[in-house]
Motif scaffolding. Sequence first.
Motif, PDB file in Angstrom:
ATOM      1  N   UNK A  32       0.843  -1.217   0.000  1.00 19.49           N
ATOM      2  CA  UNK A  32       0.000   0.000   0.000  1.00 19.49           C
ATOM      3  C   UNK A  32       0.860   1.242   0.000  1.00 19.49           C
ATOM      4  N   UNK A  33       1.950   1.207   0.787  1.00 16.68           N
ATOM      5  CA  UNK A  33       2.821   2.384   0.830  1.00 16.68           C
ATOM      6  C   UNK A  33       3.352   2.676  -0.566  1.00 16.68           C
ATOM      7  N   UNK A  34       3.798   1.588  -1.245  1.00 15.16           N
ATOM      8  CA  UNK A  34       4.374   1.828  -2.571  1.00 15.16           C
ATOM      9  C   UNK A  34       3.325   2.313  -3.556  1.00 15.16           C
ATOM     10  N   UNK A  35       2.155   1.741  -3.444  1.00 16.76           N
ATOM     11  CA  UNK A  35       1.127   2.219  -4.385  1.00 16.76           C
ATOM     12  C   UNK A  35       0.766   3.671  -4.094  1.00 16.76           C
ATOM     13  N   UNK A  36       0.789   4.006  -2.806  1.00 14.53           N
ATOM     14  CA  UNK A  36       0.545   5.423  -2.485  1.00 14.53           C
ATOM     15  C   UNK A  36       1.614   6.277  -3.162  1.00 14.53           C
TER      16      UNK A  36
END
Length: 1713
Positions: free
Chosen positions: A1240-1244
């Motif tokens: 999720x962090x990376x997609x953010x």
Amino acid sequence: MSGTNSPEAVKKLLENMQSDLRALSLECKKKFPPVKEAAESGIIKVKTIAARNTEILAALKENSSEVVQPFLMGCGTKEPKITQLCLAAIQRLMSHEVVSETAAGNIINMLWQLMENSLEELKLLQTVLVLLTTNTVVHDESLSKAIVLCFRLHFTKDNITNNTAAATVRQVVTVVFERMVAEDEQHRDIIEQPVLVQGNSNRRSVSTLKPCAKDAYMLFQDLCQLVNADAPYWLVGMTEMTRTFGLELLESVLNDFPQVFLQHQEFSFLLKERVCPLVIKLFSPNIKFRQGSSSSSSPAPVEKPYFPICMRLLRVVSVLIKQFYSLLVTECEIFLSLLVKFLDADKPQWLRAVAVESIHRLCVQPQLLRSFCQSYDMKQHSTKVFRDIVNALGSFIQSLFLVPPTGNPATTNQAGNNNSGGPVSAPANSGMLGIGGGVTLLPAFEYRGTWIPILTITVQGSAKATYLEMLDKVEPPTIPEGYAMSVAFHCLLDLVRGITSMIEGELGEVETECQTTTEAASSPTQSSEQQELQSTSDQMDKEKVSRAVWEEMVNACWCGLLAALSLLLDASTDEAATENILKAELTMAALCGRLGLVTSRDAFITAICKGSLPPHYALTVLNTTTAATLSNKSYSIQGQSVMMISPSSESHQQVVAVGQPLAIQPQGTVMLTSKNIQCMRTLLNLAHCHGAVLGTSWQLVLATLQHLVWILGLKPSSGGALKPGRAVEGPSTVLTTAVMTDLPVISNILSRLFESSQYLDDVSLHHLINALCSLSLEAMDMAYGNNKEPSLFAVAKLLETGLVNMHRIEILWRPLTGHLLEVCQHPNSRMREWGAEALTSLIKAGLTFNHDPPLSQNQRLQLLLLNPLKEMSSINHPDIRLKQLECVLQILQSQGDSLGPGWPLVLGVMGAIRNDQGESLIRTAFQCLQLVVTDFLPTMPCTCLQIVVDVAGSFGLHNQELNISLTSIGLLWNISDYFFQRGETIEKELNKEEAAQQKQAEEKGVVLNRPFHPAPPFDCLWLCLYAKLGELCVDPRPAVRKSAGQTLFSTIGAHGTLLQHSTWHTVIWKVLFHLLDRVRESSTTADKEKIESGGGNILIHHSRDTAEKQWAETWVLTLAGVARIFNTRRYLLQPLGDFSRAWDVLLDHIQSAALSKNNEVSLAALKSFQEILQIVSPVRDSDKPETPPAVNVPVPVLLGSISGPGLSRPFVRTDSIGDRLGRYNSSEPPVVTDELEDLNLWWAAWNTWYRIGSESTKPPVTFDKLTFIPSQPFLTALIQIFPALYQHIKTGFNMDDLQKLGVILHSAVSVPISSDASPFILPSYTEAILTSLQEAVLTALDVLQKAICVGPENMQIMYPAIFDQLLAFVEFSCKPPQYGQLETKHIANAKYNQAEWVALNYVPFAERSLEVVVDLYQKTACHKAVVNEKVLQNIIKTLRVPLSLKYSCPSESTWKLAVSSLLKVLSIGLPVARQHASSGKFDSMWPELANTFEDFLFTKSIPPDNLSIQEFQRNESIDVEVVQLISTEILPYANFIPKEFVGQIMTMLNKGSIHSQSSSFTEAEIDIRLREEFSKMCFETLLQFSFSNKVTTPQEGYISRMALSVLLKRSQDVLHRYIEDERLSGKCPLPRQQVTEIIFVLKAVSTLIDSLKKTQPENVDGNTWAQVIALYPTLVECITCSSAEVCSALKEALVPFKDFMQPPASKVQNGES
């Protein structure tokens, strides 16, 4: 009496007696026979006695009557010779005490007879004396007879006899009383009840008395009778008597034998009943007399004062009062009242003089005076005798000044009654006496013109009278001028001396007694307690009584004394006299003080004060005659009610100083005389020795001293001592040398006076302080509103007093410093300055003083001492604050190590400096702070560290001096370093303190309130530090922001590991994000106006010349810092609960920064973005899925030394971060970062990246000068982020995302560059280099395609999209992209430094893209997606553009690359296409390909004129390559290829083989420029395929034949036309083109024939041969042509025909073939 008892003496006596008797008998032999006989019998008698008795003397005494008889008889003869002999013999007997009573009586009778006959008077007296003194045998009548005899002899005509008799009388009277005393001595042991004598005058009521006493009584009674001129009772036979003699005798008896009268009531009775009435009666003429009636001396007691009697009466009175005061209280009251009356001015001078002498006698007896006071003044209805005496003396002295003595006929003004030396003015008369021409100054008093000399009359303390001793004078003596005054003066002095020494002595006794009893009472013995209490209470009562007497005495006398002394002081011209007067006033003041009599004390002090100041000096404090009103009177120096203090009789005083009065309005000058200075010294003396009893009158004393000090021009120096200063205001202060030498002494005494305050008790000390404070207030009032020099006396002395009382500073600190703080706020700078000087000196002294217990153990005192320093912070005057800070600096330097609990106060002082208080103040304060940080951090309590941080922070925010702000940030760094090094110690101490506070808070029931509360205290300290730095990061000054930012991030970076894990939450949200918000806000709202210069003459670089640009720098720094922390501390942050939220916020900040319209910020934002993406994600390794990710975190352990800015020491890690992690892991389950969360962090991050990319590269709608277009570095950085990011998101990256990426890449590449940046970014146009942005774009695609390559099947559908993207870029080579509606110029036309936008040279980029396409296609040609999506067709379609443009391409390299690429692609793609021929997936590709070949090989673009021959040949070889490709890759597989396509190819080859002329060539070059090789190749290919023996389909053969016949027909036509033209042209040569063409045709023919020969015979159609041979005749016709070239070509063409020249074969054979 051993002398007369010894045997020798007795023997001698007997001999002498016998010889006397013999002599007598001889003398009387003739005339007096009876006597002779008696003498002779006497001799026998004596011999008999001597023979018979052992005790000869006793025997003689017994028979003395007989023994004496002959001598008595001899006296009776009245014959001088005989009488003398007898008297001598009788005396000898008497002296041996051998005379009996009877004999004595006989002797006296005989003497009496002689007296009556006036014989041998002196011998008689002698005999009587011997008789009475040697023994006590004479009594009663005989005694009285003897005394009368003497009296009678006193009144003879003979002077010698008279005097001798008088002496004898005196001696006899004495003897009588001495006998009585001796008698009392013998009977002393026998106590007898005295019988009460009835109060009557019956002289016989003395029966109770013993014999001697009776005699004495009778004698004394008769003396009284005689003086009173009455008949005597006992002294029968008196004939005459004088009063004077009687009074003298009375006086001597009373004086010599007081005990007789005191012990015996009978005698007391006589005193009361006889003596006193007598005295009073005799006084009456004096009382009634008034001066003025003529006086003639006469011995008769006339009703007029008679000096001898009067004087003797006064002597008697003196004795009575002195000796019998206790018996005669009432009578004495009368006597004393009389004495007082005699001083009246209307009494004769001599009377006044003797009265004064008498009073003087009383004044030297303080105990007596005390008794008067007790008996009269303290009784209710009694005369106030003591008061009257003193007042009378005062009035007497006054009257002497008012009524000049007759000797001095000076005129006196009748100015009314002057009762107490009050203000009366009079003309001043010179007090000089002219003697012998010279002027001598005698000691004297001078007042209102009356000049009275001072005579030395007596030693002090003894009343030696002159006129009371003149017993021989009958006439009143003339009294010398000044005598009475001098005596009266001495009376006063002795009175004061006596009273004070007596009372002080008694007071001292009482005090010591009190002490001893209290000590005893406090002793632990129980038994004696009762009695001690008893004795204590007795003592208290006794003391009360005594105190009442003392107070009454003082109250009775002080008014009179003060009036008289003041007058004398004013009149005195003699230094010694002045000294005595002042001493008297001083002792009285001190006594009143000790007794607590405030009014009288103040009155005396006021008198001394007035004496010290110039006459009429307007000092209102002193202008009340008594100080009674002092208590409620407000002091003010500037009293306008100027009262005359004393008459101006100063003419005879030496002026020693002239000075300025201390007043608001300038009032000219005033003069000080030597007497003023003398008074001043007395005043100092008083204050010095008796300060303890001054109480409220300190006010008077100090006010006066202040004025004197002012007039003398003494100014305060360090420590508060007054030193002679220069004249401050004009030349007003004039001092004589006399005073100049005195000044240091005076200033010394002044200092000693205040030094001695250390011996005062607390109450007195408070009085002193209060007085100084009110003086100071007064001085402050005066100094308001003007810049005159103020009086600093009080302030200086407050300082001195404080300094010497350090040992008990606590009791006076508050009033002292409270007042000095007020002084510090005064508008007058000199006043303020001294207030501050005093205050800071006191504080410094207080801190260095060796207190008991020491300050370190007495925190309360230390805080008390430091408090005023803090209070000074509320004062706005910069000079005061400077003093305050200098004080702090000195305290730090001397006491820094031991401040302890005082630190908060000291730091508070530094912190209280405000921005507007000027540079020097801030600088000094900062110096203090620097000292603290460098030297004292380890010594202060840890709780103060937070204050240090706050103070250092506040200096950072001061905008007066940039250097200070920057240095203070450096200090914050040093502080953080200190925290880091001493972390454990600080933490322990803080936790301990915290626990204590928590406990207190709980007890009080309040919540513990401190910043960042839930965090542990040590962390709070760090947080405060971070918060301070955070504030500085948004300071208005760029330099400060920069420095603070660097420090903040360095600190968090270097020391953040000390924080508790949970505290990081606060750091992130409260410190870092809060800071980012503020910076973002400031940056976006910053002013875009240009800043001309940085103040002064500092030039600002153009990249920083607006506020906006300066804020941009800050924003960059902050964002980078936060990103770095997120990066390096991720292992700490991720376990926090809301890491993803923080991540989002951070990304949001990065996004807003990246999209800000500022290149610097946006670029930096991307850098930060890159930084946070480079974190290695804790994704599980595929091989070791069970390992917890914490192990894989690359832990940034700080090994070695990390040096931050300004840091020279390596940090020593107390624990490695790994340990810390271990700690977290052991306390909680291992932190496995949830992969999903991580994704999720990376997609953010991807979403943020996409938003940044799409927003920043979207072309603006309208363009003007200020339109913001992102810079190349920004775009480059943006694109460079993608690969890293992609690594994390590739698993979920789909076509949509790819599409989004494509858009961004395309837009990014399309952005133009501003012309002024172009030289830095663009290569010079001719170099084929890619910009970094273009590199990045290609890298991104490369990463993508590599990922697809190794990725799962489902990712491979992305290939076509990538091809599309790349091909789009390829198109840029010929058609650069548009960026919105922006007009871009070609770089060559752009003018540097104009705001123009330059299009990039996209050729290299397009070419590189093309290469990538080729590579990629080579790898992926067979992929299903690639086949299905018609990638090959797209590639060809794209390449068709540059190929068709050929020479018109922007860059020549483009079409060349395109060709080679096409060849490569086809070499791979065609087999695939053939493979899929049946599926029809490539159907649409073939026509595209044919068109492409067509467009390229037969381009419409003309080669440039400057094309060299070599170039042309190289280009031709490229064309040849294409034809070769056709011949190898296409035609051999014609059966798999659509027929139309093959037809197109054939047509093309035909065209190529013939149509080869290029019209643009010059004649000279034509032979080269013809694409002969190419034509040849086409031709050969045609031929090869025409006669291919592999013809599989009839259509192929047909195409070949058709192609050949077309070719041959064309050749025929050309030849024919040439021949025609040649013939027509005659001698003219044909055009070059035509010649070339014919040459080519000829060459083609020879080639064709060659080809046909090489071809398999069965592949050649018979028809073809026929056509070839048909050419022959035409060729032959050409032989006539004139051109050599044509001829040689013709030759070559004709030669091959020889092969046709052979005999024709048989038909059969021919058919077979």
